[in-house]
Design a protein around this motif. Structure first.
Motif, PDB file in Angstrom:
ATOM      1  N   ILE A  18     -26.729  43.797  49.495  1.00 37.55           N
ATOM      2  CA  ILE A  18     -27.362  43.326  48.166  1.00 37.55           C
ATOM      3  C   ILE A  18     -27.691  42.051  48.012  1.00 37.55           C
ATOM      4  CG2 ILE A  18     -27.744  43.028  45.702  1.00 37.55           C
ATOM      5  CD1 ILE A  18     -25.929  46.208  45.632  1.00 37.55           C
ATOM      6  N   PRO A 180     -25.829  48.671  40.146  1.00 37.33           N
ATOM      7  CA  PRO A 180     -26.793  49.965  40.889  1.00 37.33           C
ATOM      8  C   PRO A 180     -25.782  51.051  41.285  1.00 37.33           C
ATOM      9  CG  PRO A 180     -26.001  47.618  42.482  1.00 37.33           C
ATOM     10  CD  PRO A 180     -25.166  47.972  40.828  1.00 37.33           C
ATOM     11  N   CYS A 183     -25.055  52.239  46.797  1.00 37.06           N
ATOM     12  CA  CYS A 183     -26.286  51.328  47.749  1.00 37.06           C
ATOM     13  C   CYS A 183     -26.304  51.483  49.886  1.00 37.06           C
ATOM     14  CB  CYS A 183     -26.543  49.715  47.099  1.00 37.06           C
ATOM     15  SG  CYS A 183     -27.895  49.286  48.564  1.00 37.06           S
ATOM     16  N   ASP A 184     -26.575  51.970  50.265  1.00 35.26           N
ATOM     17  CA  ASP A 184     -26.312  51.570  52.050  1.00 35.26           C
ATOM     18  C   ASP A 184     -26.494  50.297  52.610  1.00 35.26           C
ATOM     19  OD1 ASP A 184     -26.108  52.128  54.751  1.00 35.26           O
ATOM     20  OD2 ASP A 184     -28.088  54.114  54.896  1.00 35.26           O
ATOM     21  N   THR A 185     -25.122  49.450  53.002  1.00 35.07           N
ATOM     22  CA  THR A 185     -24.845  48.528  53.272  1.00 35.07           C
ATOM     23  C   THR A 185     -23.445  48.697  54.354  1.00 35.07           C
ATOM     24  OG1 THR A 185     -22.938  47.709  51.459  1.00 35.07           O
ATOM     25  CG2 THR A 185     -25.565  47.563  50.236  1.00 35.07           C
ATOM     26  N   MET A 214     -29.359  57.309  49.119  1.00 31.65           N
ATOM     27  CA  MET A 214     -28.978  55.874  48.675  1.00 31.65           C
ATOM     28  C   MET A 214     -29.535  55.463  48.762  1.00 31.65           C
ATOM     29  SD  MET A 214     -25.244  55.547  51.071  1.00 31.65           S
ATOM     30  CE  MET A 214     -24.924  54.943  50.160  1.00 31.65           C
ATOM     31  N   ALA A 215     -29.020  53.851  47.729  1.00 33.71           N
ATOM     32  CA  ALA A 215     -30.547  52.956  47.528  1.00 33.71           C
ATOM     33  C   ALA A 215     -30.245  52.291  48.850  1.00 33.71           C
ATOM     34  CB  ALA A 215     -29.855  51.965  46.184  1.00 33.71           C
ATOM     35  N   ARG A 216     -31.265  51.627  49.423  1.00 34.76           N
ATOM     36  CA  ARG A 216     -31.446  50.231  49.889  1.00 34.76           C
ATOM     37  C   ARG A 216     -31.679  49.474  49.262  1.00 34.76           C
ATOM     38  NH1 ARG A 216     -36.412  53.510  50.736  1.00 34.76           N
ATOM     39  NH2 ARG A 216     -37.956  51.849  49.813  1.00 34.76           N
ATOM     40  N   PRO A 217     -30.459  48.502  50.131  1.00 37.42           N
ATOM     41  CA  PRO A 217     -30.353  46.899  49.637  1.00 37.42           C
ATOM     42  C   PRO A 217     -31.554  46.223  49.101  1.00 37.42           C
ATOM     43  CG  PRO A 217     -29.104  46.760  51.313  1.00 37.42           C
ATOM     44  CD  PRO A 217     -29.671  48.100  51.060  1.00 37.42           C
ATOM     45  N   GLU A 219     -34.336  47.646  47.572  1.00 37.96           N
ATOM     46  CA  GLU A 219     -34.448  48.303  46.672  1.00 37.96           C
ATOM     47  C   GLU A 219     -33.554  47.044  45.513  1.00 37.96           C
ATOM     48  OE1 GLU A 219     -36.319  52.295  47.073  1.00 37.96           O
ATOM     49  OE2 GLU A 219     -33.760  51.971  47.094  1.00 37.96           O
ATOM     50  N   ILE A 220     -32.556  46.981  45.212  1.00 41.07           N
ATOM     51  CA  ILE A 220     -32.089  46.249  44.755  1.00 41.07           C
ATOM     52  C   ILE A 220     -31.786  44.845  43.579  1.00 41.07           C
ATOM     53  CG2 ILE A 220     -29.462  45.883  43.265  1.00 41.07           C
ATOM     54  CD1 ILE A 220     -30.342  49.101  43.348  1.00 41.07           C
ATOM     55  N   ASP A 243     -30.144  53.339  39.762  1.00 39.78           N
ATOM     56  CA  ASP A 243     -28.823  54.624  40.684  1.00 39.78           C
ATOM     57  C   ASP A 243     -29.713  55.852  40.940  1.00 39.78           C
ATOM     58  OD1 ASP A 243     -29.965  56.064  38.160  1.00 39.78           O
ATOM     59  OD2 ASP A 243     -27.498  56.460  38.173  1.00 39.78           O
TER      60      ASP A 243
END
Length: 249
Positions: A18, A180, A183-185, A214-217, A219-220, A243
């Protein structure tokens, strides 16, 4: 795109996930960004990636001398700050019966104490009307086994946003929290022992999210941009939940 034209930002933990996505978006929107993180090799890669509109400072938010070095460089560069993203965080998964003083302190020293002093030491350099953004987690809103100290330390950030909004209102400083969901990190890969285990973790998260992933970085980072920019000029003391509906439905 120039929603942050001529703005100066600090992003802690800005070399991956993120934080990196946020730094990239801020630079793309016209900001000059200072990246603060511990790993010098990753800082060098990030500096090369971001180019001339970014600078890096190595250090640990637990070390007040390192924070002094960060803000000393900004002052020496003749710049003031418009945005502080206190993004760096620590997490470990320890069930209640196994919590130790060290594991407890690890979470609170980074997530609660580190964030407080990151913001406190920025105050002399912050322009009136600046935006302060704190990165929390949905673990502060829901119960997840093994996250006692982590969730508690991150819950403090929501309180910070409320308290500091009142303390700093005479300067028009806006303090908000980004919360968040999963998130896919790269942190997922770092916390698992194999690609197969990492894939299973990602699948488990996705199954619990109404949007099915999952969220993508990035998007955050888009939410970070909103709170950093004048688009959120009347948003203060709030919590922005990103979320995929996980905590809302």
């Amino acid at each position: 795109m120039s929603r942050l034209k001529n703005k100066v930002a600090v992003v802690t933990g800005g070399t991956s996930g993120i934080g990196l996505a946020t730094a990239q978006r801020f630079v793309a929107e016209g900001a000059f960004v200072y990246i603060f993180a511990r790993r010098k090799e990753e800082l060098e890669k990030t500096a090369a990636m971001l180019g001339a509109n970014a600078a890096t400072v190595s250090g640990d938010v637990r070390n007040l001398g390192d924070l002094d070095k960060l803000y000393g460089k900004i002052a020496a560069d003749g710049r003031r700050l418009d945005i502080v993203v206190a993004n760096v965080g620590a997490v470990n998964s320890v069930k209640l019966g196994d919590v130790t003083v060290d594991s407890f302190n690890h979470n609170f020293e980074v997530n609660a104490r580190g964030v407080l002093f990151t913001v406190q030491k920025a105050l002399p350099l912050l322009n009136n009307g600046a935006s302060i953004i704190l990165t929390s987690t949905i673990a502060s809103l829901r119960g997840f086994p093994g996250r006692s100290a982590y969730a508690a330390s991150k819950t403090a950030l929501r309180s910070y946003a409320r308290t500091w909004t009142m303390e700093l209102k005479d300067r028009g400083l806006r303090v908000n929290t980004i919360t968040p969901g999963p998130c896919d990190t790269p942190l997922i890969d770092a916390e698992t022992k194999s690609p197969e285990e990492a894939a299973a973790v990602r699948a488990k998260h996705a199954a619990n999210i109404p949007l099915g992933r999952m969220a993508r970085p990035e998007e955050i980072a888009a939410a970070m941009l909103f709170l950093a920019s004048d688009d959120s000029s009347f948003v203060a003391g709030s919590e922005l939940l990103i979320d995929g509906g996980m905590c809302s439905v």
